[in-house]
Motif scaffolding. Structure first.
Motif, PDB file in Angstrom:
ATOM      1  N   SER A  14      11.568   3.171  -8.773  1.00 60.54           N
ATOM      2  CA  SER A  14      11.049   1.728  -8.857  1.00 60.54           C
ATOM      3  C   SER A  14      10.862   1.271 -10.291  1.00 60.54           C
ATOM      4  CB  SER A  14       9.424   1.933  -8.451  1.00 60.54           C
ATOM      5  OG  SER A  14       8.837   0.750  -8.346  1.00 60.54           O
ATOM      6  N   ASP A  60       1.354   0.547 -12.093  1.00 60.47           N
ATOM      7  CA  ASP A  60       1.100   0.992 -10.670  1.00 60.47           C
ATOM      8  C   ASP A  60      -0.332   1.528 -10.405  1.00 60.47           C
ATOM      9  OD1 ASP A  60       2.365   1.861  -8.152  1.00 60.47           O
ATOM     10  OD2 ASP A  60       2.514   3.924  -8.743  1.00 60.47           O
ATOM     11  N   THR A  88       1.441  -1.835  -6.176  1.00 58.24           N
ATOM     12  CA  THR A  88       0.725  -0.916  -5.365  1.00 58.24           C
ATOM     13  C   THR A  88       1.043  -0.869  -3.842  1.00 58.24           C
ATOM     14  OG1 THR A  88      -1.403  -0.255  -4.555  1.00 58.24           O
ATOM     15  CG2 THR A  88      -0.978  -2.534  -4.628  1.00 58.24           C
ATOM     16  N   GLU A  89       1.045   0.105  -3.326  1.00 62.14           N
ATOM     17  CA  GLU A  89       1.378  -0.045  -1.989  1.00 62.14           C
ATOM     18  C   GLU A  89       0.265  -0.287  -0.791  1.00 62.14           C
ATOM     19  OE1 GLU A  89       2.547   4.047  -1.291  1.00 62.14           O
ATOM     20  OE2 GLU A  89       4.438   3.889  -2.220  1.00 62.14           O
ATOM     21  N   LYS A  90      -0.986  -0.325  -1.672  1.00 63.60           N
ATOM     22  CA  LYS A  90      -2.140  -0.632  -0.881  1.00 63.60           C
ATOM     23  C   LYS A  90      -3.158  -1.754  -1.364  1.00 63.60           C
ATOM     24  CE  LYS A  90      -2.719   3.984   1.128  1.00 63.60           C
ATOM     25  NZ  LYS A  90      -3.463   5.064   1.392  1.00 63.60           N
ATOM     26  N   LEU A 107       2.517  -6.010  -3.657  1.00 65.70           N
ATOM     27  CA  LEU A 107       2.773  -4.965  -2.910  1.00 65.70           C
ATOM     28  C   LEU A 107       4.304  -4.397  -3.014  1.00 65.70           C
ATOM     29  CD1 LEU A 107       0.701  -6.011   0.333  1.00 65.70           C
ATOM     30  CD2 LEU A 107       0.213  -4.303  -1.493  1.00 65.70           C
ATOM     31  N   LYS A 108       4.260  -2.975  -2.849  1.00 66.53           N
ATOM     32  CA  LYS A 108       5.574  -2.395  -2.686  1.00 66.53           C
ATOM     33  C   LYS A 108       6.178  -2.455  -1.196  1.00 66.53           C
ATOM     34  CE  LYS A 108       5.229   0.832  -6.559  1.00 66.53           C
ATOM     35  NZ  LYS A 108       5.315   2.485  -6.741  1.00 66.53           N
TER      36      LYS A 108
END
Length: 242
Positions: A14, A60, A88-90, A107-108
């Motif tokens: 990433s 991140d 972020t993922e969330k 978001l990722k």
């Protein structure tokens, strides 16, 4: 002086992708940048942010020994005007992120177009703050009195018969100096849009067809003989009106 960007992400894949995006965006928008990345938060990170002025930080949300919110606060201690983009993922930390006046929250997996828009917004914010910190003043004679105005505070200038009116966010001034003469003394962030109006590019909110809109809501028609130059300028610096 280039725009300084730091990217912090434990995921090295990433990290490499985001570095590539930053380099591509910098070339596209013709903005000189310095990009430094961190996949671990160690002494070298804290030393760098304490010794350098950071313009943009891509952070991140999750690290082994800290989180993105903590990093943002640490960066802001030395760089209060930094533009922060959280990755972020969330979405659980979104409210806390925006309480820090973050520029964006992405978001990722990252969508390139979305990141590009955040990059564009961050660049114009960084350049605006730099102008406020380092921008030069320009002097006028108003009612036989010398007045000095910081160029970044000027919204636009207007030709009125034998006078030129300088509009700022707080008040306006009138001088007998010609608009062309003043234009020759201003920085390159000012652009003539018709015979009577000279605008500060940093104050432009949008362009629609042949109208240019300032963030204040004021708008002006772009003169026929000025359309090509205005469009050429904005094609090189499209982040001005995103």
């Amino acid at each position: 002086m280039g725009i300084k960007i730091i990217i912090c992400d434990e995921d090295r894949i990433s990290l490499k992708i985001n570095i590539t995006y930053m380099e591509e965006f910098s070339q596209k928008y013709k903005v000189p940048t310095e990009v430094l990345s961190f996949d671990r938060i160690e002494d070298s990170f804290y030393q760098y942010i304490s010794e350098n002025t950071i313009d943009i930080a891509l952070l991140d949300m999750k690290f082994k020994n800290c989180d993105g919110i903590f990093l943002a606060r640490e960066i802001q201690k030395k760089n209060p005007w930094v533009s922060i983009i959280f990755i972020t993922e969330k979405t659980e930390h979104m409210l806390e992120a925006f309480n820090l006046l973050a520029t964006g929250f992405i978001l990722k997996p990252i969508k390139q177009l979305q990141l590009e828009k955040l990059f564009a917004r961050s660049i114009i914010q960084a350049q605006s703050f730099r102008n406020r910190r380092f921008g030069s003043n320009i002097d006028f004679t108003v009612n036989k009195t010398s007045v000095s105005i910081q160029q970044s505070s000027i919204l636009y200038l207007e030709k009125l018969n034998q006078k030129t009116r300088i509009h700022t966010s707080h008040k306006h001034y009138e001088t007998y100096e010609t608009l062309t003469s003043i234009q020759n003394r201003l920085e390159t962030t000012f652009l003539r849009v018709n015979q009577s109006i000279l605008v500060n590019l940093l104050q432009v909110g949008a362009i629609e067809q042949n109208e240019i809109y300032l963030k204040t809501g004021e708008h002006f028609r772009i003169g026929r003989s000025y359309i090509k130059k205005v469009k050429d300028t904005f094609s090189k610096y499209p982040y001005v009106y995103l």
